[in-house]
Design a protein around this motif. Sequence first.
Motif, mmCIF file in Angstrom:
data_model
loop_
_atom_site.group_PDB
_atom_site.id
_atom_site.type_symbol
_atom_site.label_atom_id
_atom_site.label_comp_id
_atom_site.label_asym_id
_atom_site.label_seq_id
_atom_site.Cartn_x
_atom_site.Cartn_y
_atom_site.Cartn_z
ATOM 1 N N GLY A 189 9.674 44.650 44.836
ATOM 2 C CA GLY A 189 8.491 44.767 45.684
ATOM 3 C C GLY A 189 8.467 43.742 46.803
ATOM 4 N N LEU A 190 8.993 42.555 46.539
ATOM 5 C CA LEU A 190 9.025 41.513 47.563
ATOM 6 C C LEU A 190 9.930 41.891 48.733
ATOM 7 C CD1 LEU A 190 9.171 38.286 45.350
ATOM 8 C CD2 LEU A 190 7.231 39.109 46.678
ATOM 9 N N LEU A 191 10.859 42.800 48.511
ATOM 10 C CA LEU A 191 11.767 43.216 49.568
ATOM 11 C C LEU A 191 11.056 43.973 50.681
ATOM 12 C CD1 LEU A 191 14.768 44.387 47.344
ATOM 13 C CD2 LEU A 191 14.618 42.280 48.685
ATOM 14 N N PHE A 192 9.852 44.500 50.389
ATOM 15 C CA PHE A 192 9.095 45.240 51.407
ATOM 16 C C PHE A 192 8.439 44.299 52.419
ATOM 17 C CE2 PHE A 192 9.415 48.307 47.962
ATOM 18 C CZ PHE A 192 9.727 49.468 48.647
ATOM 19 N N GLU A 193 8.227 43.045 52.032
ATOM 20 C CA GLU A 193 7.817 41.970 52.937
ATOM 21 C C GLU A 193 6.461 42.186 53.627
ATOM 22 O OE1 GLU A 193 10.875 40.906 55.691
ATOM 23 O OE2 GLU A 193 12.443 40.840 54.156
ATOM 24 N N SER A 194 5.628 43.068 53.122
ATOM 25 C CA SER A 194 4.286 43.230 53.677
ATOM 26 C C SER A 194 3.306 42.455 52.806
ATOM 27 C CB SER A 194 3.883 44.701 53.715
ATOM 28 O OG SER A 194 3.609 45.186 52.412
ATOM 29 N N PRO A 195 2.178 41.981 53.356
ATOM 30 C CA PRO A 195 1.227 41.202 52.556
ATOM 31 C C PRO A 195 0.752 41.929 51.304
ATOM 32 C CG PRO A 195 0.724 40.948 54.875
ATOM 33 C CD PRO A 195 1.806 41.989 54.781
ATOM 34 N N VAL A 196 0.432 43.204 51.432
ATOM 35 C CA VAL A 196 -0.037 43.955 50.261
ATOM 36 C C VAL A 196 1.054 44.022 49.206
ATOM 37 C CG1 VAL A 196 -0.796 46.204 49.422
ATOM 38 C CG2 VAL A 196 -1.702 45.310 51.580
ATOM 39 N N ALA A 197 2.273 44.330 49.640
ATOM 40 C CA ALA A 197 3.391 44.423 48.696
ATOM 41 C C ALA A 197 3.656 43.085 48.028
ATOM 42 C CB ALA A 197 4.648 44.914 49.414
ATOM 43 N N VAL A 198 3.551 41.997 48.796
ATOM 44 C CA VAL A 198 3.808 40.670 48.242
ATOM 45 C C VAL A 198 2.771 40.322 47.179
ATOM 46 C CG1 VAL A 198 3.762 38.197 48.761
ATOM 47 C CG2 VAL A 198 5.065 39.755 50.219
ATOM 48 N N PHE A 199 1.492 40.566 47.458
ATOM 49 C CA PHE A 199 0.455 40.221 46.478
ATOM 50 C C PHE A 199 0.598 41.065 45.210
ATOM 51 C CE2 PHE A 199 -1.975 38.205 50.001
ATOM 52 C CZ PHE A 199 -2.206 36.991 49.373
ATOM 53 N N VAL A 200 0.891 42.351 45.355
ATOM 54 C CA VAL A 200 1.101 43.202 44.181
ATOM 55 C C VAL A 200 2.312 42.718 43.391
ATOM 56 C CG1 VAL A 200 1.706 45.518 43.394
ATOM 57 C CG2 VAL A 200 -0.014 45.228 45.183
ATOM 58 N N ALA A 201 3.390 42.411 44.118
ATOM 59 C CA ALA A 201 4.617 41.959 43.465
ATOM 60 C C ALA A 201 4.412 40.643 42.725
ATOM 61 C CB ALA A 201 5.733 41.807 44.504
ATOM 62 N N VAL A 202 3.679 39.707 43.334
ATOM 63 C CA VAL A 202 3.440 38.415 42.689
ATOM 64 C C VAL A 202 2.579 38.589 41.440
ATOM 65 C CG1 VAL A 202 2.258 36.198 42.957
ATOM 66 C CG2 VAL A 202 3.781 37.025 44.755
#
Length: 379
Positions: free
Chosen positions: A283-296
């Motif tokens: 998920g972090l590979l998508f590098e968008s804020p929403v993706a980052v927060f979901v991934a974290v």
Amino acid sequence: MTSVRLPLGALLALTTAAFVTVLTEALPAGVLPAMSADLGVGESATGQLVTVYAIGTAVTAIPLVAATASWRRRRLLLVAVAGFAVANTVTAVSAVYAVTLGARFVAGVAAGVVWALLAGYARRVAPVELAGKAIAVVMAGIPLALSLGIPAGTFLGQAVGWRAAFWVMTGIAVVLVGWIVVAVPDFPGEASGRRQVVAALRMPGVVAVLVVTAAFVLGHNILYTYIATFLGAVGMGGSVDVVLLVFGVASIVSIWLVGASIDRRLRALTVAATLLVAVAAAGLLFESPVAVFVAVGLWGLGWGGVPTLLQTAVAHAGGPAADTAQAMLVTLWNVAMAGGGVVGGVLLDAAGPTSFPWSVLVLLVPVLVVVRRFPRALS
């Protein structure tokens, strides 16, 4: 029928020992500028106060646990906690960098002994059918220290001085000594420490758990050590505190979920944790804020229970050599933590911060293979 209950008085004392261990290790990072100024050294040198703590743990855990294998368990635990009191007191009063460095090494030595004892102790004080849940209660001290203790210690250090924060740590250790004497039962040690390392390695499942530990902890720490760098690279450098808060809250939820069913589904939970962290890295590979927060959030849900899962697994697999197996896990864990910083630095220079999630995915492949082959006894 009488319901089976956990001995919470004893377990919470052990939880506090875990809390003290993690907080003592990480507290210098929160008060680093003030410590640096008082000790008359640069901030990079002050940062080595965390490094030398980890070194103390890594190089002494196995030999010390082997040398004290025959000691009564409560006596050994009390000596280790007293070591924290002494080390934090010296840190609080020292004005000489070399003395402080030595005190931090002593604290790391105490940490190695404590970590080697906690999981096995939790299993012995609890009913057999609740052993995993007991370890989960004890391991809750880790996220509590990271999410509550360190921010509180940092605030105290900024408000009244960093030395006061270490004095508070001394006070907690002194109170904990009394708590252990009153609430934690005593147990005999192992028969002999001289051949315990070989005996532990020969126990079915111990090597598998150690392999999983090395790869999982290395992958996690490559990303965690450089999370601020990664976030800066994807345009979220101003959100580091919020991201870490999400990770911390998710980790606490993870420990609760693991504790609820670890005694029945240890292997399945470890597989699930591996897959969650893998999905998070992807998920972090998508590098968008929403993706980052979901991934974290997924990363925290996967990782939070991993210390409990692996310590429970190695305690089960180690059998009569459980404390030595725990010492081996602690040593390997600290080596992998240090390796995360080194490997992450190499990746940063060679391929940039966006390579970190890929490294996690690569390292989780052997983790998933080996976890799925854990002995049935670890299921």
